[in-house]
Write an enzyme that holds these catalytic residues in place. Structure first.
Site, mmCIF file in Angstrom:
data_model
loop_
_atom_site.group_PDB
_atom_site.id
_atom_site.type_symbol
_atom_site.label_atom_id
_atom_site.label_comp_id
_atom_site.label_asym_id
_atom_site.label_seq_id
_atom_site.Cartn_x
_atom_site.Cartn_y
_atom_site.Cartn_z
ATOM 1 N N ARG A 15 0.821 -1.222 0.000
ATOM 2 C CA ARG A 15 0.000 0.000 0.000
ATOM 3 C C ARG A 15 0.851 1.266 0.000
ATOM 4 N NH1 ARG A 15 -1.963 1.977 4.546
ATOM 5 N NH2 ARG A 15 -2.508 -0.024 5.494
ATOM 6 N N TYR A 18 -13.447 18.098 -16.465
ATOM 7 C CA TYR A 18 -13.948 16.743 -16.259
ATOM 8 C C TYR A 18 -15.037 16.763 -15.176
ATOM 9 C CZ TYR A 18 -14.233 11.823 -15.190
ATOM 10 O OH TYR A 18 -14.713 10.555 -14.982
ATOM 11 N N ASP A 38 -4.516 19.155 -15.459
ATOM 12 C CA ASP A 38 -4.938 17.841 -15.939
ATOM 13 C C ASP A 38 -4.433 17.719 -17.375
ATOM 14 O OD1 ASP A 38 -6.286 15.640 -17.006
ATOM 15 O OD2 ASP A 38 -8.089 15.981 -15.801
ATOM 16 N N LYS A 64 -6.482 6.537 -19.802
ATOM 17 C CA LYS A 64 -6.740 6.976 -21.179
ATOM 18 C C LYS A 64 -5.540 6.666 -22.083
ATOM 19 C CE LYS A 64 -10.418 8.264 -19.037
ATOM 20 N NZ LYS A 64 -10.633 9.613 -18.537
HETATM 21 C C1 LIG Z 1 -11.203 10.219 -17.378
HETATM 22 C C2 LIG Z 1 -10.725 11.542 -16.953
HETATM 23 C C3 LIG Z 1 -10.517 11.823 -15.591
HETATM 24 C C4 LIG Z 1 -10.852 10.830 -14.494
HETATM 25 O O1 LIG Z 1 -9.961 9.755 -14.514
HETATM 26 P P1 LIG Z 1 -10.375 8.252 -14.039
HETATM 27 O O2 LIG Z 1 -9.141 7.470 -14.347
HETATM 28 O O3 LIG Z 1 -11.583 7.846 -14.822
HETATM 29 O O4 LIG Z 1 -10.652 8.341 -12.584
HETATM 30 C C5 LIG Z 1 -10.026 13.074 -15.262
HETATM 31 N N1 LIG Z 1 -9.741 13.997 -16.221
HETATM 32 C C6 LIG Z 1 -9.933 13.754 -17.520
HETATM 33 C C7 LIG Z 1 -9.597 14.811 -18.517
HETATM 34 C C8 LIG Z 1 -10.432 12.528 -17.934
HETATM 35 O O5 LIG Z 1 -10.639 12.301 -19.240
#
Ligand SMILES: *Cc1c(COP(=O)(O)O)cnc(C)c1O
Length: 373
Positions: A48, A100, A172, A197
């Site tokens: 962890r 998001y 992000d 992604k």
């Molecule tokens: C999918 C996404 C998130 C969230 O990420 P998860 O891995 O689904 O928790 C945050 N920001 C963007 C731009 C995303 O496309």
């Protein structure tokens, strides 16, 4: 080294025992102590807190983003929440209008109750963002290009303004990936990724990451929070994510090329009212994107005109583009975002978000041709 080379090599090493070239998965939850009860030779203790696959992925992400230290998490939301929860109320959080939806919801529903003032601003208008930042601002949360409207944010100008007021800047970087954009090099303090992604890239591994410009007390507090919250990624997922990163550079080349060609086709199609793609000269943020990115990415969104029914009709007629959530995998996806975003969504009802995959461009355009006919 160039990013393309780092993507292949960063975090890799020949196994000391077997001489294996490809990385192994270490599933052990516990690591043997030294005779005096302290940590063993690798400094590991319990999964962890830290583990070999997590270390390898963190080394790779630190190198790719040009940061000082990286922390990986069980998801992009876990990364975001662990960062935001490390801030101390009271204070203000500056958030883009287009962001998001999970981040917007966490700020509005959870953080607002804890004594944070959430200031939502149009990040396409840099002077409005700069004017919103003040001595109470704790973090300016950027997302560029944004999900789902592809708004482009001027990271350098906003970082400069935030730092004048002692605020942190987090970006992000999920849509751009470290191959196309490095927020830390533009002045940001933290780059965040949903590795689910493009980084993992095959729609089969949930994960998230934060890469910090400095390995300072704040980064250490986030690391401790991750350990205590248990928001750690499973070794299999960190292994899959690093495996995905190995082919990130050629995948991004195909994603970018296909998205640019599809955007140009859709922009000239009479059934499409508007195309949001930073690579188009018509995009409001095109000049900023051209300056701060090395490519315009594989994501776009379209306004269909004719509202929700027109948008859903097109999505249902597309065959190669699967109507599904998420993005950044090798396969093309399309989604009516308004239908899946929670209450308080700012996404137009006639918008379809498109994740352009790495299939042949003729097949992708052909699919839109038949769907729009
Ligand atoms: C999918 C996404 C998130 C969230 O990420 P998860 O891995 O689904 O928790 C945050 N920001 C963007 C731009 C995303 O496309």
């Amino acid at each position: 080294m160039k990013a393309q080379t780092l993507a292949v090599h960063a975090g890799a090493s020949i196994d000391a025992v077997s001489a294996a070239v490809a990385a192994s998965i270490t599933l052990s939850t516990t690591f043997e102590h030294a005779a005096d009860g302290t940590r063993g030779p690798a400094g590991l203790e319990y999964v962890r807190e830290d583990n070999p696959n997590q270390r390898q992925l963190e080394t790779a992400l630190t190198a790719l983003e040009g940061g000082a230290v990286a922390l990986v998490f069980s998801s992009g939301m876990a990364a975001t929440v662990n960062l935001l929860d490390t801030l101390d109320a009271p204070g203000e959080i500056v958030l883009p209008l287009d962001v998001y939806h999970g981040v917007r919801r966490y700020c509005r529903v959870v953080l607002a109750k804890r004594g944070f003032v959430i200031r939502e601003v149009d990040f396409a208008v840099t002077r409005d963002v700069v004017a919103t930042i003040n001595a109470l601002t704790q973090v300016v949360w950027c997302e560029t290009p944004s999900n789902p409207q592809l708004v482009v944010t001027d990271i350098a100008v906003i970082a400069e303004a935030a730092h004048r007021h002692g605020a942190l800047v987090a970006v992000d970087n999920t849509f751009a990936t470290p191959l196309l954009q490095n927020p830390l090099g533009l002045g940001a303090d933290v780059a965040m990724h949903s590795t689910t992604k493009y980084l993992a890239g095959h729609s089969d591994a949930l994960g998230g990451a934060l890469v910090f410009a400095r390995n300072d007390e704040f980064a250490e507090r986030v690391r401790q929070r991750r350990n205590l919250s248990g928001a750690i990624a499973a070794p299999f997922n960190t292994w899959l994510t690093l495996r995905g990163i190995r082919s990130l550079a050629p995948r991004m080349e195909f994603h970018c090329r296909n998205a640019a060609a599809l955007a140009a086709f859709l922009e000239n199609h009479p059934a499409i009212a508007k195309v949001n793609y930073p690579g188009l000269a018509s995009h409001a943020g095109h000049a900023i994107a051209a300056r701060q990115m090395r490519g315009f990415g594989g994501m776009l969104s379209v306004r269909c005109g004719g509202g929700r029914d027109a948008a859903l009709g097109i999505a249902s007629r597309l065959r190669l583009f699967t109507n599904a959530t998420s993005l950044g995998g090798v396969e093309s996806l399309v989604e009516h975002r308004r239908s899946v975003e929670s209450a308080g969504s700012t996404t137009p009802d006639d918008l379809l978000r498109v994740s352009v995959g790495i299939e042949h461009i003729d097949d992708l355009i052909g699919d839109w041709q038949q769907a729009l006919a």
